[in-house]
Each structure stands twice: as C-alpha cells, then as structure tokens.
Design an enzyme around this catalytic site. Structure first.
Site, short mmCIF file in Angstrom:
data_model
loop_
_atom_site.label_atom_id
_atom_site.label_comp_id
_atom_site.label_asym_id
_atom_site.label_seq_id
_atom_site.Cartn_x
_atom_site.Cartn_y
_atom_site.Cartn_z
N HIS A 234 103.71 23.05 -27.00
CA HIS A 234 102.95 22.61 -28.17
C HIS A 234 103.32 21.22 -28.64
CE1 HIS A 234 100.71 26.28 -29.29
NE2 HIS A 234 101.76 26.95 -28.87
N LYS B 191 98.28 18.90 -44.08
CA LYS B 191 99.02 19.31 -42.88
C LYS B 191 100.49 18.96 -43.12
CE LYS B 191 96.40 16.77 -40.41
NZ LYS B 191 95.89 16.89 -39.04
N ARG B 192 101.33 19.40 -42.21
CA ARG B 192 102.75 19.08 -42.32
C ARG B 192 102.94 17.57 -42.45
NH1 ARG B 192 106.34 18.52 -37.83
NH2 ARG B 192 104.60 19.19 -36.52
N LYS C 62 101.77 12.05 -37.94
CA LYS C 62 100.49 12.48 -38.52
C LYS C 62 99.92 11.41 -39.45
CE LYS C 62 101.57 17.39 -38.02
NZ LYS C 62 100.50 17.79 -37.08
N THR D 266 94.76 22.06 -35.22
CA THR D 266 93.83 23.15 -35.45
C THR D 266 93.12 22.99 -36.80
OG1 THR D 266 95.68 24.50 -36.27
CG2 THR D 266 94.96 24.87 -34.01
N LYS E 201 89.10 23.82 -38.17
CA LYS E 201 88.70 24.57 -39.37
C LYS E 201 87.75 23.74 -40.23
CE LYS E 201 93.27 26.60 -39.19
NZ LYS E 201 94.65 26.42 -39.64
#
Length: 831
Positions: free
Chosen positions: A371, A562-563, A568, A670, A674
């Site tokens: 991952h 998100k984290r 990111k 992911t 969504k």
C-alpha cells in the site's frame, strides 16, 4: 457431519422464529430485560443498545447459517489479516444491508426518535487510522455481499489512535476510549483462546530417532481472546465475521504477592499483557514503542494462524498436503508479514513437517498487498529487537533468507551486489529485517493498489523481485463500497438515482453508468442540485457546531480531508487559500468564485511538520474568517477529529475534491473515489488511482495539474525552488506574506520550518514547482462553477463514471486472480 446438519436446521428454525416475532416486541424485550431499563431511563444510548441487540439477533442467526453451509460445502477460505479495520458505525450499515429500515422506523416511532438521531449514540469503532483501515472495512462489506467466504482478523484495541481537538491552532491528542460504554455488536469466545509466546530462548532437542527439534523455552506468554463482529452482506442473508483479538494475562494476578501486600506487583503481569491491545499503533519513536508495535503484529498473526490451524487439524488431522487448496492468507500491507515465519514455526515445531513441506504450504497460501511507495513506510525491524522478543521467529527468517539468496545467486551468478540489495536482512552497523522483502519472498501473489502504483513497484521499489518473479506481481485497483458511500451516506441522491435506473445498481454498481444519459436533462439537473444544496446545509451545520465557522451553501465547497502528511500536500492547498486571500485584499476578485474551504485529518503525534501544517491552516483560517472584506468570497475551517461518521456527512456535500499528492507518492487513495461517487469534481495530480478516475471521467470533468511521473526525476535533479518563487508573481506574494508573520503576529517565526521546506532544493514534495499549475487548475474550476448548470451536469457525469471504483469490482478481481473462492449462493429475503 450430523451435528453440522442439526446445527443448520436449528439456525433455520431460529431465523423462522425471528420472523414470527415482531421487531418492536424484540426491541422492547431487550430494552426491559437484556438492559434492565424502564421508561424512566429511556436515554438514547440504552435505546441504541436495545436496537443493536435486536438487530444482532438476526445477524448471529444468519452468521451461524453461513458458517454451517460453508462447512458442508468444504469451501476454500480467505483470512484477511489487517492491523486496521475502520468500520465506522455498525447500526445504520446493518439496517441498510438487512433491509430493516421500515421495521426500525416503525419500532422507533413510539419512542419519538428517528434512526438518524439514534445512530449518533454509537461511537465510531477505534480500530483504524486512515485509508488502510477503511479499505479493509469496504473489502469485508464486498466479500459478504458477493457471498465469498472471507474472515477478517484484527486487533480489538481498547483505545483508538486518539481523539483530536484544536487548541490555539495546534492539534491536541486525547485518549479515544471508544469501548467505554461497551460494544453491543461483538460476541466473545473465551474458550477459543490462543497462547502467544514472547521473549525466552531457543534450545535444540534431540528425539529418540536422533532428529533435531527447536524448542522455544522460558517464554513469557499471553492469551489472545477472540471477539467476533458480524459483517452482513447486502440483502443476501450472508453474514461473514470480523474476528478481533484481545490480549490477556495467563493469570489474573499473583495471589501470594497480593496477600503479602504487594498490590502493584501482583497485577503487573496482567497489565503488561493487556498493554499489547490497549492502543492502536503506539508511537514507535521510542524503543519501547517499537517493541510494542512489533508485539502487536506478532500477536495478531500468531493468534490468527493458531486459530485456523487448530480448526484445520480438528477437521483434517495433521495432514497439510492440501492446506493451500483450502486456505489463503491475504496480508493487508507489510504489517502482517510476520505471519510467514510464524506459520513456518507452527508447521516445523508443532507438526514436525520438513522445511520443504512447510515452505510449500506457506509460500502457496500467503498473498501480499502493498500500500505504499514511500521507502520509509516499508517496515524494517532491528535484528537485535527480534532476537530479544521473538528468538525462534528470527531463526526462521535467517533460514528463509539463506535459501532465498541461494535462488538469487543461481539467477544472477556472482552478483554479490544483487544479493546484498535483495537480502531480507539489511546488513550494517545495526542489521535490520526488511519486512516487505519477507512478504514478497513468502507470497505467491504480490499486488499493488492502482495501475501506476503497481507499475512503480515493478519498475522501481521492487524491480529486482519483479525480474526474478514477474508472474507474482499483479494490480488490484482499490474501490469503496457503494452501500456505505452512496446508498447510506447520501440517501436522497440514492432515491433519485433509483427513479431513473434499476435499484439493483446498489448491488451491481456498473449500472451507475446509465445515469450519464441524464446529464443534460434540465429537470434531473435541478433535482440533483437541490439534493446537493441540502447536503451542503447539513455539512454547514456540522462545521458551525464544531468549528464555529459559518459556511454558506451557495458557495463552492472545496474539501481536503485525509491523514495530514507532507506528501498529501495540505501545505499546497493552504498556500492557494493564502493566494486567494491576498487577491481579495488587493481587490482582484473578478476571477474568484466564493468558496468554503474545509480541511480535516489527523497528524501522527510525533510528526512535527504535519502538526505545523495544522497550525498554519488554523491560523490562516482565523485571519480570513475574522476579515469582513474576505467574508463574501472565502471561508476556511479545520474540522477536528475527522472520522468515518464525519466523512458520511462531508462527501455528499463536496463540490471540489482535493487529491493533490506529489505525483508518484500516493499508492491509490480511496477518498477520491467516495467524493466521485457523490458527484464531486476532482482537482488532482495524475497520481495513484487519480489516473484511472481521470481516464474514466475525461479531461473536461477533472482539473488536472502538476509534474508528470516521467518528468519527476529530471525535475529533482535541477530543482531550484528559490528561482521558481522569484519568477512566480503569485507564489512570491504568498511567501512574502508568510515571511512577514502576517498569520503569526504574536508567535514569531513559528512557520519558519514550513517556509524553509518550500525553498529547500531537496523538497521531495515539489510544492513550489506545482504551485502555479495548481492555481491555474483552481481558476478553471472557479470558471466552471460560475455556470451552476454545467457544474451539476458534470457532477452527474462523475457519479455515472464511478462504477469501476466499487470495492465489489476490486474483490471480484482478487477472487478471480488470487483467491479463487466459490461463492455460497444464498437467497435474497427480508426478516
């Protein structure tokens, strides 16, 4: 066999009895007798518990039936091992999948409460951290819905990662005691405990035939107690299981020490044992943290393998010849890779298989999902720690490595450097074990989770392993369950969709493509827009109550949740917010569309830069929200304690989905899926599964920006962010505003590390490089949003193109290419 048939008949009779009783009577029974409550104690939580027990009765009966039928069919099974399962609230999911909405609504009517309101009494299960755990939960939902015999195995953490609050802009961590009021969905099975070894020494024992055996002596053992949670499929009467392990001491306390008055010493062993499953992912910055995290991983794997092997021996004896034809272990990321040497230990030491026999069983039953593309996220454990904590496992790893390197030497004769690079043991002053390499060596399948991710694994991170075993590598692009992430979280939109296409789209999500034909239907677009506005009103209420920031539903909702991590790039997002603010203050508003920008996510407690980004977001938000000049154009909020339940409100309300990771760093993502399912348009780099989203929706429905993967290495060779800042009028103004201390007037230089990171030639996140392109993409999004009809038309096209990103499709591919399970076909009905 006769007992199984009798049990199956009993389960069918129990299901029949449940159909004879009214749902309302069962609810009343549990409220009064299971919980011992009366109308004076009709709090929401007790009513929630009574409802949960009422539904659990139906789940348990179906679960027994599912297990018994599969036993009769001698089904091949999959054990899905994951250190995280971010399940969210179970109540509403069970109501949807069991088709109980009308029964529940009717039963709750006399209590004057609606299901949506009652559901708030349930805590989110603290069993995960982020995308990895939520993906595992989606996969379990899809496995049950597709009637596949898959059991999840994880750890029953007493506390979640942490509850997050914000104080003066800083993240503050609080214990997440999610079990403090109990967990009505779980069923303990203490009689099925397993014994787990730690510490001690390994000695050689010679049997009467002169054969050597390894004995793990003087170990400090703990018990693993299973707790089972039912996982219902969608309207198919299949209920799978998530088995979670809790650690307990072999003895509660030392009675002699207790009687002598040494109370703390008397319970010390018990406390040490229970620490293993006390907290999700302990901070591994310290040596004790590393030890506890490794304990968690081995605890999960050893308990699970012993459990499965004991059931195998009960039914087949100690003959493992066909074991791999009936059992697959799917390792969700590198964390459970210790299952490989542990299964070897069980087969070698407890059942006396030869190495060759044991390795055949292990290597043909283990499958590994990777991952991450971040080398620092691929776990490495010190050999010294392994030798201290798991001495027998270390011996086996060394033997696996020696035999593997022999194979490498045959493939590349005389290439010592190749052997060194591929060795499971990384030599050095302090040798370490490369757990990802162990997972590859011991598995028959290695998969990435998006096309680009798998390509980069094969050509980069694991290139040598791919050259050695190309047949092992495959791609399984992630997906999310449309039950929770559209049908449940966006019920008004789901109802609208069902007026246009067959309601079976919830089960066969490929049918969602039929929605595309309505993207130019003015009446449908208007209905779509009305639902989006209502969802935005709901999110606005959450932001107001949580952050005391008033969002305006007429504005664009621009969301990144998100984290918090540098790759990111929440930093890039807040730099764009500062750019918008700077334009507003300068009167340059002709291209600005009013927008509300929402951030959410947790930073790891020891991650300084991530926590500093949270501080910057909150400081910028306070300045902007307090500025009356900016108020008509821009509002910003950081939503604390982001979790599954919050996401269920956020994603239906989002207009613009921020998926802006540095290209080549995000394995899949992911959240992007969504948001897409719920009609958000994506602004993003061509990274991870973003590429497949871009291909599905087309260029006009996706705002693409950023460095391309083929250019990344060249960019980094000559990267000069100072020059980029100097040449970019927009970025230089943003950096000047930051450097002036405008957002930290009474906190001098606190953001200096972030400013330095932007200017650093070694900034691997390429923040400065992508900034202007990001601003240009944001401008395109703003221009489109001015035409609301066109925006909603493209929103419909995004939902219509999301069929590929269902976890049902992902799991079907896992099953076809890796697991090869036979679904248990069960009838559709309603209790």
């Amino acid at each position: 066999m006769k007992k199984i048939m009798d049990d199956l008949k009993e389960s069918e009779m129990n299901l029949s009895r449940l159909k004879d009783y009214s749902f309302e009577d069962d609810l009343l029974h549990h409220f009064h007798y299971t919980l011992g409550r009366d109308h004076f104690s009709a709090s929401h939580y007790y009513l929630f518990q009574a409802l949960a027990y009422t539904i659990r009765d139906r789940l348990v009966t179906r679960c027994r039936q599912t297990i018994e039928q599969r036993y009769l069919q001698s089904s091949k099974q999959v054990a899905y091992l994951s250190l995280e399962f971010l399940m969210g609230r179970a109540l509403t999911n069970a109501v949807l999948n069991l088709d109980l909405a009308s029964d529940v609504e009717q039963s709750l009517r006399s209590y004057g409460i609606k299901l949506e309101e009652l559901a708030q009494a349930e805590n989110d299960a603290g069993l995960g951290n982020g995308g990895l755990g939520r993906l595992a939960a989606c996969f379990l939902d899809s496995c049950a819905t597709l009637s596949l015999p898959v059991t999840g195995y994880g750890i029953r953490y007493e506390y979640g990662m942490f509850n997050q609050s914000v104080n003066n802009g800083y993240q503050v961590e609080h214990p997440d005691n999610w079990l403090r009021k109990g967990h009505p969905w779980e069923i303990s099975a203490p009689e099925q405990f397993q014994r787990i070894k730690f510490y001690g020494q390994v000695r050689i024992q010679i049997d009467k035939h002169g054969r050597q055996h390894r004995v793990w002596d003087n170990s400090q053992d703990v018990l693993a107690i299973p707790y089972d949670i039912p996982v219902p499929g969608y309207k198919n009467e299949v209920v799978n299981t998530l088995r979670l392990w809790k650690s307990e001491a072999t003895d509660e306390f030392n009675l002699n020490e207790f009687n002598a008055g040494s109370y703390s010493e008397a319970v010390a062993t018990k406390n040490l044992a229970e620490q293993i499953t006390m907290v999700l992912y302990p901070n591994d910055a310290s040596e004790s943290g590393k030890e506890l995290r490794l304990k968690q991983q081995y605890f999960l794997c050893s308990a699970t393998l012993q459990d499965i092997i004991s059931h195998w021996v009960d039914n087949h004896g100690a003959n493992f010849h066909d074991f791999n034809n009936f059992q697959v272990f799917q390792l969700n990321d590198t964390h459970p890779s210790i299952a490989i040497p542990e299964l070897m230990r069980i087969l070698l030491d407890e059942y006396e298989l030869t190495w060759h026999e044991a390795w055949r069983v292990v290597s043909q039953s283990m499958a590994y999902t990777n991952h991450t593309l971040l080398p620092e996220a691929l776990e490495k454990w010190p050999v010294e720690l392994f030798n201290y904590l798991l001495p027998r496992i270390l011996e086996i790893i060394y033997e696996i490595n020696a035999r593997f390197l022999t194979e490498v030497s045959y493939h590349w004769p005389g290439d010592i450097e190749k052997q060194r690079n591929m060795s499971i043991i990384e030599e050095g002053e302090k040798p370490t074990i490369r757990m990802a390499y162990l997972a590859i060596v011991g598995s028959f399948s290695v998969n990435g989770v998006a096309q680009l991710h798998t390509q980069l694994l094969s050509s980069g991170l694991f290139k040598d392993f791919y050259l050695l075993w190309p047949q092992r590598f495959n791609n399984k692009t992630n997906g999310v369950t449309p039950r929770r992430w559209l049908a449940h979280c966006n019920p008004a939109l789901a109802r609208l969709i069902s007026t246009k296409i067959d309601h079976d789209w919830i089960l066969d999500f490929s049918q969602i493509s039929l929605l595309g034909q309505y993207s130019q239907d003015s009446e449908f677009i208007e209905q779509w827009a009305t639902i989006k506005r209502a969802n935005k009103d709901k999110l606005s209420q959450l932001v107001k109550s949580t952050c005391d920031v008033q969002f305006d539903s007429a504005m664009m909702f621009d969301v990144q949740v998100k984290r918090i991590h540098e790759y990111k790039r929440q930093l890039l997002n807040i730099l764009h917010v500062i750019h918008l603010y700077e334009c507003i203050r300068n009167g340059e508003v002709e291209h600005i569309v009013p927008r509300c920008v929402l951030f959410g996510g947790k930073a790891a407690p020891g991650y300084f830069m991530a926590k500093l980004v949270i501080k910057l977001i909150n400081n910028v938000a306070k300045v902007i929200n307090d500025d009356q000049v900016a108020k008509p154009f821009l509002r910003v909020a950081f939503l604390p304690n982001y979790n599954v339940s919050a996401m269920e409100i956020i994603c239906p309300a989002t207009d613009l989905s921020e998926q802006i990771s540095t290209t080549g760093k995000e394995a899949s993502g992911t959240g992007n899926m969504k948001f897409m399912m719920n009609g958000a348009l994506t602004i993003g780099t061509l990274d991870g599964a973003n590429i497949e989203i871009f291909d599905a929706v087309g260029d006009g429905n996706y705002f693409s920006f950023g460095a391309q993967i083929n250019d990344i290495s060249t960019i980094r060779e000559n990267y000069n962010p100072q020059s980029i800042i100097k040449e970019s009028a927009n970025l230089s103004r943003v950096v000047q505003l930051l450097e002036s201390g405008y957002f930290n007037l009474f906190e001098p230089e606190i953001f200096t590390p972030l400013i330095k990171s932007i200017k650093d030639p070694n900034d691997q996140w390429l923040t400065a490089y992508d900034f202007d392109d990001y601003v240009a993409a944001q401008t395109k999004a703003s221009e489109l949003y001015k035409n609301k009809t066109q925006w909603h038309s493209r929103s419909i096209l995004n939902t219509a193109a999301s069929g590929y990103f269902s976890s049902d499709r992902t799991i079907a591919e896992y099953n076809k290419d890796i697991w090869q399970l036979v679904p248990s076909h069960q009838k559709h009905s309603k209790t």
